[in-house]
Design a protein around this motif. Structure first.
Motif, PDB file in Angstrom:
ATOM      1  N   ALA A   1      -5.101  -0.206  -5.521  1.00  0.00           N
ATOM      2  CA  ALA A   1      -5.051  -1.769  -6.172  1.00  0.00           C
ATOM      3  C   ALA A   1      -5.326  -1.640  -7.530  1.00  0.00           C
ATOM      4  CB  ALA A   1      -5.556  -2.976  -5.363  1.00  0.00           C
ATOM      5  N   GLN A   2      -6.373  -1.265  -7.919  1.00  0.00           N
ATOM      6  CA  GLN A   2      -6.936  -1.251  -9.064  1.00  0.00           C
ATOM      7  C   GLN A   2      -6.050  -0.470 -10.220  1.00  0.00           C
ATOM      8  OE1 GLN A   2     -10.774   0.284  -8.569  1.00  0.00           O
ATOM      9  NE2 GLN A   2     -11.902  -1.553  -9.124  1.00  0.00           N
ATOM     10  N   GLY A   3      -5.421   0.581  -9.524  1.00  0.00           N
ATOM     11  CA  GLY A   3      -4.463   1.632 -10.537  1.00  0.00           C
ATOM     12  C   GLY A   3      -2.994   0.843 -10.710  1.00  0.00           C
ATOM     13  N   LYS A   4      -2.762  -0.267  -9.804  1.00  0.00           N
ATOM     14  CA  LYS A   4      -1.390  -0.852 -10.039  1.00  0.00           C
ATOM     15  C   LYS A   4      -1.340  -2.163 -10.489  1.00  0.00           C
ATOM     16  CE  LYS A   4      -0.392  -0.040  -5.807  1.00  0.00           C
ATOM     17  NZ  LYS A   4       0.053   0.011  -4.273  1.00  0.00           N
ATOM     18  N   TRP A   5      -2.140  -3.159 -10.014  1.00  0.00           N
ATOM     19  CA  TRP A   5      -2.033  -4.456 -10.199  1.00  0.00           C
ATOM     20  C   TRP A   5      -2.520  -5.034 -11.528  1.00  0.00           C
ATOM     21  CZ3 TRP A   5       1.291  -7.268  -8.003  1.00  0.00           C
ATOM     22  CH2 TRP A   5       1.856  -6.626  -6.458  1.00  0.00           C
ATOM     23  N   PRO A   6      -3.426  -4.765 -12.126  1.00  0.00           N
ATOM     24  CA  PRO A   6      -3.944  -5.347 -13.686  1.00  0.00           C
ATOM     25  C   PRO A   6      -2.649  -5.396 -14.531  1.00  0.00           C
ATOM     26  CG  PRO A   6      -5.745  -4.028 -12.774  1.00  0.00           C
ATOM     27  CD  PRO A   6      -4.412  -3.829 -11.941  1.00  0.00           C
TER      28      PRO A   6
ATOM     29  N   THR B   1       6.812  -2.230   5.791  1.00  0.00           N
ATOM     30  CA  THR B   1       8.318  -1.456   6.081  1.00  0.00           C
ATOM     31  C   THR B   1       9.426  -2.102   6.215  1.00  0.00           C
ATOM     32  OG1 THR B   1       7.016   0.171   7.453  1.00  0.00           O
ATOM     33  CG2 THR B   1       9.225   0.265   7.676  1.00  0.00           C
ATOM     34  N   ALA B   2       9.516  -3.638   6.683  1.00  0.00           N
ATOM     35  CA  ALA B   2      10.754  -4.352   6.916  1.00  0.00           C
ATOM     36  C   ALA B   2      11.056  -4.834   5.433  1.00  0.00           C
ATOM     37  CB  ALA B   2      10.339  -5.476   7.699  1.00  0.00           C
ATOM     38  N   LEU B   3      10.144  -4.906   4.499  1.00  0.00           N
ATOM     39  CA  LEU B   3      10.437  -5.053   3.003  1.00  0.00           C
ATOM     40  C   LEU B   3      10.469  -4.187   1.987  1.00  0.00           C
ATOM     41  CD1 LEU B   3       7.678  -8.199   2.636  1.00  0.00           C
ATOM     42  CD2 LEU B   3      10.142  -8.286   2.783  1.00  0.00           C
ATOM     43  N   PHE B   4       9.729  -2.933   2.325  1.00  0.00           N
ATOM     44  CA  PHE B   4      10.028  -1.756   1.406  1.00  0.00           C
ATOM     45  C   PHE B   4      10.520  -0.551   1.735  1.00  0.00           C
ATOM     46  CE2 PHE B   4       6.134  -3.733  -0.029  1.00  0.00           C
ATOM     47  CZ  PHE B   4       6.198  -3.910  -1.582  1.00  0.00           C
ATOM     48  N   GLY B   5      10.993  -0.586   3.159  1.00  0.00           N
ATOM     49  CA  GLY B   5      11.532   0.461   3.674  1.00  0.00           C
ATOM     50  C   GLY B   5      10.461   1.665   4.182  1.00  0.00           C
ATOM     51  N   ALA B   6      10.784   2.897   4.442  1.00  0.00           N
ATOM     52  CA  ALA B   6       9.680   3.798   5.097  1.00  0.00           C
ATOM     53  C   ALA B   6       8.848   3.823   3.886  1.00  0.00           C
ATOM     54  CB  ALA B   6      10.673   5.093   5.436  1.00  0.00           C
ATOM     55  N   ARG B   7       7.363   3.976   4.521  1.00  0.00           N
ATOM     56  CA  ARG B   7       6.396   4.097   3.787  1.00  0.00           C
ATOM     57  C   ARG B   7       6.318   5.674   3.098  1.00  0.00           C
ATOM     58  NH1 ARG B   7       1.545   2.631   6.841  1.00  0.00           N
ATOM     59  NH2 ARG B   7       2.454   0.498   6.494  1.00  0.00           N
ATOM     60  N   GLN B   8       5.997   5.705   1.758  1.00  0.00           N
ATOM     61  CA  GLN B   8       5.845   6.917   1.193  1.00  0.00           C
ATOM     62  C   GLN B   8       4.319   7.570   1.882  1.00  0.00           C
ATOM     63  OE1 GLN B   8       6.481   6.345  -2.909  1.00  0.00           O
ATOM     64  NE2 GLN B   8       8.538   6.272  -3.035  1.00  0.00           N
ATOM     65  N   LYS B   9       4.076   8.952   1.871  1.00  0.00           N
ATOM     66  CA  LYS B   9       3.124   9.302   2.024  1.00  0.00           C
ATOM     67  C   LYS B   9       2.174   9.175   0.878  1.00  0.00           C
ATOM     68  CE  LYS B   9       4.057  11.552   6.088  1.00  0.00           C
ATOM     69  NZ  LYS B   9       4.200  10.684   7.086  1.00  0.00           N
ATOM     70  N   PRO B  10       0.803   8.894   1.152  1.00  0.00           N
ATOM     71  CA  PRO B  10      -0.113   8.761  -0.003  1.00  0.00           C
ATOM     72  C   PRO B  10      -0.456  10.345  -0.491  1.00  0.00           C
ATOM     73  CG  PRO B  10      -1.403   8.363   2.225  1.00  0.00           C
ATOM     74  CD  PRO B  10       0.360   8.772   2.328  1.00  0.00           C
TER      75      PRO B  10
ATOM     76  N   LYS C   1       0.720  -1.083   0.054  1.00  0.00           N
ATOM     77  CA  LYS C   1       0.112   0.082  -0.027  1.00  0.00           C
ATOM     78  C   LYS C   1       0.809   1.355  -0.043  1.00  0.00           C
ATOM     79  CE  LYS C   1      -0.566   0.347   5.096  1.00  0.00           C
ATOM     80  NZ  LYS C   1      -1.237   0.569   6.208  1.00  0.00           N
ATOM     81  N   THR C   2       0.400   2.077  -0.679  1.00  0.00           N
ATOM     82  CA  THR C   2       1.100   3.434  -0.917  1.00  0.00           C
ATOM     83  C   THR C   2       2.500   3.344  -2.039  1.00  0.00           C
ATOM     84  OG1 THR C   2       2.617   3.902   0.728  1.00  0.00           O
ATOM     85  CG2 THR C   2       0.160   4.259   1.304  1.00  0.00           C
ATOM     86  N   HIS C   3       2.979   2.254  -2.153  1.00  0.00           N
ATOM     87  CA  HIS C   3       4.033   2.227  -2.796  1.00  0.00           C
ATOM     88  C   HIS C   3       3.751   2.025  -4.522  1.00  0.00           C
ATOM     89  CE1 HIS C   3       6.543   2.052   0.717  1.00  0.00           C
ATOM     90  NE2 HIS C   3       5.921   0.843   1.251  1.00  0.00           N
ATOM     91  N   PRO C   4       4.453   3.070  -5.165  1.00  0.00           N
ATOM     92  CA  PRO C   4       4.145   2.807  -6.545  1.00  0.00           C
ATOM     93  C   PRO C   4       4.751   1.441  -7.042  1.00  0.00           C
ATOM     94  CG  PRO C   4       5.896   4.152  -6.299  1.00  0.00           C
ATOM     95  CD  PRO C   4       5.483   3.901  -5.316  1.00  0.00           C
TER      96      PRO C   4
END
Length: 222
Positions: free
Chosen positions: A62-67, A213-222, A36-39
């Motif tokens: 999710a609709q904007g990223k995953w298809p 966070t442990a996988l992506f690093g600090a979350r980006q602000k939406p 979530k929040t990650h491009p």
């Protein structure tokens, strides 16, 4: 890529390490990478490193990223881990392989209707308000058994129970309580544990951990 691969290896290694004294197999714990929040460009390195199970909070995001991502990686499993509004039930059933936030009769009705219409049964975790917090979603503890009966009657596949313990408190008692509720209701699935406490969750029986966070690093602000 190297960063993503090394972070993934570290989290998987931690899960394996915790499983050993708990007499559990690491493959019995599903690691959900919370994207979530990650491009998309931040998700791709984890896909390239072999991660295939991802979690999103919002249907629209999710609709904007995953298809598009799924065209290249069709074996991805997508989990909805955030609160779901009843009016988004059809979209959620179309997009997700598992829903972790079934928590009230109105949503149950909307999901059952959406699944009937789509001809597709999507496994759901029932979210429990384990800390009895007014501001949090989740079925009240005292109503869990009755609600599970309604879910079963609606022919929705039950994946298990899910919880988010109160912030800034020791999570272990809440994880233990969720495990007890699952046992009492004949359920094996336990969606519990995030970046800060997934090791404790695995120790106490988590079958699904939601790690961002442990996988992506600090979350980006939406």
């Amino acid at each position: 890529m190297e960063n993503a691969a090394s972070r993934l290896a570290q989290v998987e290694g931690n899960i394996a390490r915790i499983c050993k004294p708990a007499r559990r197999e690491p493959e019995d714990v599903t690691l959900i990478a919370v994207s979530k929040t990650h491009p998309a460009e931040r998700i791709v390195p984890l896909l390239e490193a072999g991660q295939r199970v991802f979690g999103e909070n919002r249907v629209q995001e999710a609709q904007g990223k995953w298809p598009q991502l799924r065209e290249e990686w069709p074996d991805v499993e997508l989990h909805l881990i955030g609160q779901l509004q009843s009016n988004k039930a059809e979209d959620a059933v179309a997009l997700f392989d598992c829903i972790h936030s079934l928590d009230r009769p109105s949503l149950l009705k909307a999901l059952a209707k959406a699944m009937d219409k789509a001809g597709r049964r999507v496994p759901c975790f029932v979210q429990v308000n384990i800390g009895d917090e007014d501001q949090k979603g989740g079925c009240p503890i005292g109503e869990v058994q009755a609600f599970l009966e309604k879910v079963r009657a609606a022919d929705i596949p039950l994946a298990g129970l899910m919880c988010i313990p109160p912030a800034d408190t020791e999570p272990a008692p809440f994880f233990a309580l969720l495990a007890k509720l699952a046992r009492e209701n004949g359920l094996d699935g336990l969606s519990m544990g995030m970046s800060g406490d997934y090791e404790t969750a695995v120790q106490l029986g988590a079958t699904h951990v939601r790690v961002g966070t442990a996988l992506f690093g600090a979350r980006q602000k939406p």
